[in-house]
Design an enzyme around this catalytic site. Structure first.
Site, PDB file in Angstrom:
ATOM      1  N   GLY A  10       0.815  -1.221   0.000  1.00 58.95           N
ATOM      2  CA  GLY A  10       0.000   0.000   0.000  1.00 58.95           C
ATOM      3  C   GLY A  10       0.839   1.258   0.000  1.00 58.95           C
ATOM      4  CE1 TYR A 136     -10.605   0.495   6.191  1.00 62.58           C
ATOM      5  CE2 TYR A 136     -10.866   1.337   8.422  1.00 62.58           C
ATOM      6  CZ  TYR A 136     -10.086   1.110   7.311  1.00 62.58           C
ATOM      7  OH  TYR A 136      -8.759   1.492   7.323  1.00 62.58           O
ATOM      8  CG  HIS A 179     -10.939  10.109   6.510  1.00 62.48           C
ATOM      9  ND1 HIS A 179     -10.068   9.423   5.695  1.00 62.48           N
ATOM     10  CD2 HIS A 179     -11.583   9.166   7.233  1.00 62.48           C
ATOM     11  CE1 HIS A 179     -10.178   8.128   5.919  1.00 62.48           C
ATOM     12  NE2 HIS A 179     -11.099   7.942   6.846  1.00 62.48           N
ATOM     13  NE  ARG A 209     -15.009  10.776  14.233  1.00 64.98           N
ATOM     14  CZ  ARG A 209     -16.206  10.707  14.824  1.00 64.98           C
ATOM     15  NH1 ARG A 209     -16.366  11.150  16.068  1.00 64.98           N
ATOM     16  NH2 ARG A 209     -17.250  10.200  14.184  1.00 64.98           N
ATOM     17  CG  ASP A 269     -23.435  14.042  14.424  1.00 60.03           C
ATOM     18  OD1 ASP A 269     -23.010  14.871  13.589  1.00 60.03           O
ATOM     19  OD2 ASP A 269     -24.168  14.351  15.391  1.00 60.03           O
TER      20      ASP A 269
END
Ligand code: GFB
Length: 320
Positions: A10, A136, A179, A209, A269
């Site tokens: 990756g 995920y 994001h 966050r 949210d």
């Protein structure tokens, strides 16, 4: 470590790119990478062939199909299949090829939606997941558990790191699928350039966050792969969070946008709070180094440089 053959799966992504940059900066000579055109990690036989031919000594698994809350919610089938297939193929092929060490990257969305705050590693699988990113999260939990079980049964040093929300160079600035941080940097920047009076931020602005610079994560990864007895999985974060509304004001300030900010409460949210307990990784001797405001300013400069260089906005992860 730097004299070993290290495969970074990756390397075109934000995390893999940061790991390769750091390894090269440290003088690593044998960093193995493979483009998707030469190695599709979803194809088991190809992955097995690659490992048999290249014989890496360390694998850093940073390959993932990722996205923000909208992408996770919209493409759950692709998120679970790609992430499960890549993890399962890579972990098993590494074991078969005799790779002694592998570090698997997950995400703090593996923890329950209403986990205790700050979230300790022990919160895993104690109550239901957040639904917007369940696909995920399940794939990442499976990868983490595979590493734990391969280590337990086969004695290989396969272990995992669970980073909090990331930001930094090489991010995806897609307007819907990215994001929150890259999405807001781009939206506020475009509003400034177009002199728009209002910028809309998704959700209530109340969720909190935590943001970690990807270069801090790269340092943590290389620290973890050098530990003799690393934890099976460990949080990587700052331990500090911010409300999305405050983040929006901070991004506006960094970008230099002076108009109004409004909230679109028809948008989800997601998890109300997601702050990691980082005491376990701190006990091993790692701490984050990059101050959030400084990192944000650098990231905005990187975004502007990308625009100057005429970089294309990355495709949606579902389309890439
Ligand atoms: O970063 P984000 O998409 O992911 O959203 P999660 C974080 C918060 O920011 C949510 C709000 O409360 C969003 O509603 N938000 C406000 C926005 N404006 C925007 C915007 O323009 N774009 C986006 N994307 N959000 C992800 C998971 O969850 O976190 C992944 O979906 C992964 O699986 C990642 O784990 C780290 O933090 O909610």
């Amino acid at each position: 470590m730097i004299e070993k053959r290290i495969f970074v799966a990756g390397h075109r992504g934000m995390v893999g790119g940061a790991v390769v940059r750091r390894l090269k900066g440290l003088g690593a000579q044998s960093v193995l990478t493979a483009d998707r055109s030469t190695l599709d990690l979803c194809r088991q036989a190809d992955v097995e062939r690659y490992f048999a031919a290249e014989r890496p000594e360390i694998v850093i698994f940073a390959a993932a199909k990722v996205g923000g809350i909208h992408a996770n919610h919209t493409y759950p089938a692709q998120f679970i299949y790609d992430n499960l297939a890549m993890a399962s193929n890579t972990i098993h092929a590494a074991y078969q090829a005799g790779v002694p060490r592998l570090l698997f990257l997950g995400s703090t969305c593996i923890y329950p939606r209403l986990a205790p705050q700050p979230i300790p590693e022990s919160a895993l699988l104690t109550s239901p997941l957040e639904t917007t990113n369940e696909a995920y999260a399940l794939a990442k939990i499976a990868g983490l558990k595979m590493c734990q079980f391969y280590r337990q049964q086969y004695g290989v040093l396969f272990h995992s790191a669970m980073p909090t929300n990331l930001y930094g160079p090489g991010d995806n600035y897609h307007p819907q699928d990215s994001h929150v941080l890259p999405a807001l940097l781009r939206r506020f920047h475009e509003a400034k350039v177009q002199q728009l009076p209002v910028v809309t931020v998704w959700g209530s602005g109340r969720p909190r966050r935590e943001f970690l610079h990807v270069d801090d994560l790269a340092a943590a990864i290389l620290h973890l792969v050098q530990l003799d007895n690393p934890p099976d999985w460990v949080n990587v974060g700052t331990g500090v969070d911010i409300a999305i509304a405050d983040l929006a004001h901070l991004v506006a300030e960094v970008v230099g946008y002076t108009g109004q900010i409004e909230f679109d409460t028809s948008k989800p949210d997601g998890t109300p709070v997601k702050r990691t307990d980082i005491s376990l990784i701190q006990q091993t001797g790692w701490n984050p180094q990059i101050d959030f405001r400084t990192g944000l300013q650098q990231t905005y400069e990187d975004f502007l440089q990308g625009q100057v260089r005429g970089l294309e906005i990355p495709l949606s992860p579902a389309l890439a």
